[in-house]
Design an enzyme around this catalytic site. Sequence first.
Site, PDB file in Angstrom:
ATOM      1  N   GLU A 124     -64.566  39.515 -72.374  1.00 43.39           N
ATOM      2  CA  GLU A 124     -63.174  39.235 -71.988  1.00 43.39           C
ATOM      3  C   GLU A 124     -62.234  40.032 -72.900  1.00 43.39           C
ATOM      4  OE1 GLU A 124     -65.464  36.637 -71.169  1.00 43.39           O
ATOM      5  OE2 GLU A 124     -64.778  37.539 -69.313  1.00 43.39           O
ATOM      6  N   THR A 182     -72.093  42.129 -71.341  1.00 42.17           N
ATOM      7  CA  THR A 182     -72.743  41.401 -72.434  1.00 42.17           C
ATOM      8  C   THR A 182     -73.869  40.505 -71.913  1.00 42.17           C
ATOM      9  OG1 THR A 182     -70.954  39.801 -72.269  1.00 42.17           O
ATOM     10  CG2 THR A 182     -70.797  41.442 -74.007  1.00 42.17           C
ATOM     11  N   ASN A 233     -70.096  40.419 -67.058  1.00 44.88           N
ATOM     12  CA  ASN A 233     -69.009  41.076 -66.343  1.00 44.88           C
ATOM     13  C   ASN A 233     -68.514  42.319 -67.071  1.00 44.88           C
ATOM     14  OD1 ASN A 233     -67.903  38.584 -68.014  1.00 44.88           O
ATOM     15  ND2 ASN A 233     -66.343  40.182 -68.107  1.00 44.88           N
ATOM     16  N   ASP A 290     -65.162  38.918 -62.805  1.00 40.14           N
ATOM     17  CA  ASP A 290     -65.855  38.171 -63.880  1.00 40.14           C
ATOM     18  C   ASP A 290     -67.128  37.512 -63.343  1.00 40.14           C
ATOM     19  OD1 ASP A 290     -66.427  37.075 -66.374  1.00 40.14           O
ATOM     20  OD2 ASP A 290     -65.097  35.349 -66.117  1.00 40.14           O
TER      21      ASP A 290
HETATM   22 CA    CA Z   1     -66.867  36.532 -68.616  1.00 37.40          CA
END
Ligand code: CA
Length: 719
Positions: free
Chosen positions: A199, A259, A279, A324
């Site tokens: 993020e 990740t 994502n 995401d």
């Molecule tokens: Ca995420």
Amino acid sequence: MSTTRLALLASAVLVLAACSSGADAPSSRDSARILAADTEPGSWPTHGRTYSEQRYSPLTQIDSTSVGRLGLAWSYELKTGRGQQATPLVVDGVMYVTSAWSLVYALDAATGAERWVFDPKVDRAVGAKACCDVVNRGVAFWEGKVFVGAIDGRLFALDAASGKMLWETVTVDQSKPYTITGAPRAANGLVYIGNGGAELGVRGYVSAYDANTGTLVWRFYTVPGDPAKGPDQAASDPIMAKASATWNGQWWAIGGGGTVWDAIVYDPDFKQLIVGVGNGSPWNQQHRSPGGGDNLFLASIVALDAATGAYRWHYQTTPGETWDYTATQPIILADLQIDGKTRKVAMQAPKNGFFYVVDRENGRLISAKPFVPMSQALDTPQGTPISWAYAIDPVTGRPLENPEARYRGKPALVRPGPSGAHNWHPMSYSPQTGLVYLPAQDMAFGYAHDAANEIRDGFDNIGLVIDPLPDDEAVRAAIRSASKGMLLAWDPVAQREVWRSDRRGPVNGGTLVTAGGLVFQGTGDGQFLALDAKTGKMVWSADNQAATLAGPITYSIAGAQYVAVTAGYGGAFFLIDSFLGPAEGNPLNGRVYVFKLGGTAAKPVINFRKTPVPRPPAITVSAGEYIRGAQLYERNCTVCHGVAALSGGVLPDLRRSILIQDAVAFRRVVVDGERAPLGMPRFGKYVSAADAELIRAYVARQAKTAYDAERQMNAAATK
Ligand code: CA
């Protein structure tokens, strides 16, 4: 002493020895022991009990006829609040469990007596890097050692008997916003760990370390890096040309993402590691890879040679990920009978809402079907969310998308949203019923392209404009009621739902299934349930007094079967949503709850208190300034202090904070970073003093609404 008495004594000693060690354990604590986990069903030696991560236990003492006698055996108060997401391990009668802030606890699994506690003493300022709270999902056990990844990116090996640290190694560049929340896995002398942070903006990878020394053995990057920097000297180098051909623009600018923050599964059949990749950084592909492309290996299931990290195969669940839609969700390995043949499969229900069955010999898709409603945009009623895709092409394995969902040109209300149709909450699979027990959720989200896309160091960089929650209470209620949670019993061969059990609110705990024919699951509102695995009928429940979302486990010691689960408020949902949270201003420490037949331990007494909202300050702002304050709040504050300043009760409720009474005090914390050491970041680089005052005005307005409501309620009560 007669020989008979001696013989009796000797056999008694043997019986005692067998009891104290729990199940009859082979002496070597290695892969062979975990491979043979079914010969010691009393243990739970790896994250999903066995390497298959089915979370299925052969234990049968607790079944549908006896479950009514299930009672609390013991509970243990963890030393921190915040979200509790750990699956405990039980080896040789000792439970190893983690809490938020990456603490590790060794507890007597029969009594809950504390053996040792390990605190990695993470700098609390690191908490600001965690997208979704400072959670931890558990340890790995290997040859007398316990391994834990800390939220600041360190990996530790501890002596299982004493808790003493044997080695530690830094697995990430700590100047970047990497975190670790996932459980390591151990196999054949290697410890595997990934990381999170997509993020904020990082480049994802998974690493293997020598279990004895902590030396890095291999690393596999899931997305290509900056081509100008040349090869990484990593196991991923040979495949990176293929991956980078699927990207455009300057994807490496904030890392690209990808990740590996949860699913890492060792597959002994093919000696491979199967990992789930997350994502993109940023979420919005229009910024990350302008012009599109699949963006390998984002949102993919990737298989690597477990010894070398060499690429074996991949299956991408969401090509060109832009919502995401991580594929980090738990992966289960199984042998399924499909069309008369035994197929060695990997199963995953990622965020994107489809249930995938993949051949783990070659990564080819066997089948995929939606487990939440999915339809073509033209069949979607006006004003209701559209699905990102409506089917998976069985030949190509690619999704059939609704192009409108990519929010190019105009915003789109899309299901699932970033919380996913399934998140980290572990699912389980019973070979007895042939069903997967999947904690699912149906939630939508408004995606809107942010043309400006200002990159802010140390904060979320997702490339979207997010509108503040409207002030209208009816609209808020409508949004809330559109979010649903349910436990699904899913037939992975027929790819269909067999039964469902609806939950209050979207959050929905991990599952355990047993040969006793029971499914155990916790809920967001603090219940812990047992359901009949065949029918979904609820047969037992307990009040855990806090959100119970982690994966439950079961084990046996000295002939008694136990069921254990961790509970605690926190995690992404409870930071941003006030719906099911504790009473405001009540950060509670997490707990381990352990049940057995005839258990009579007293439920811990928790004194909930509700702090009244103090009279808020009167701050006069124009309508335009108020909207600006709402937008600034949404952008900077929501992920920790809650949507519309409605705190989930875990981190400070700003409406109740003394700080909003005083402009200078508020500015010192928000702009100057006075509480940075406690985890409240310094926003000075991006939020001016004037902006901070608009945020304060917005929070004060929300506080006024709450203050008036409380006064009305109190007045009504005293009438
Ligand atoms: Ca995420």
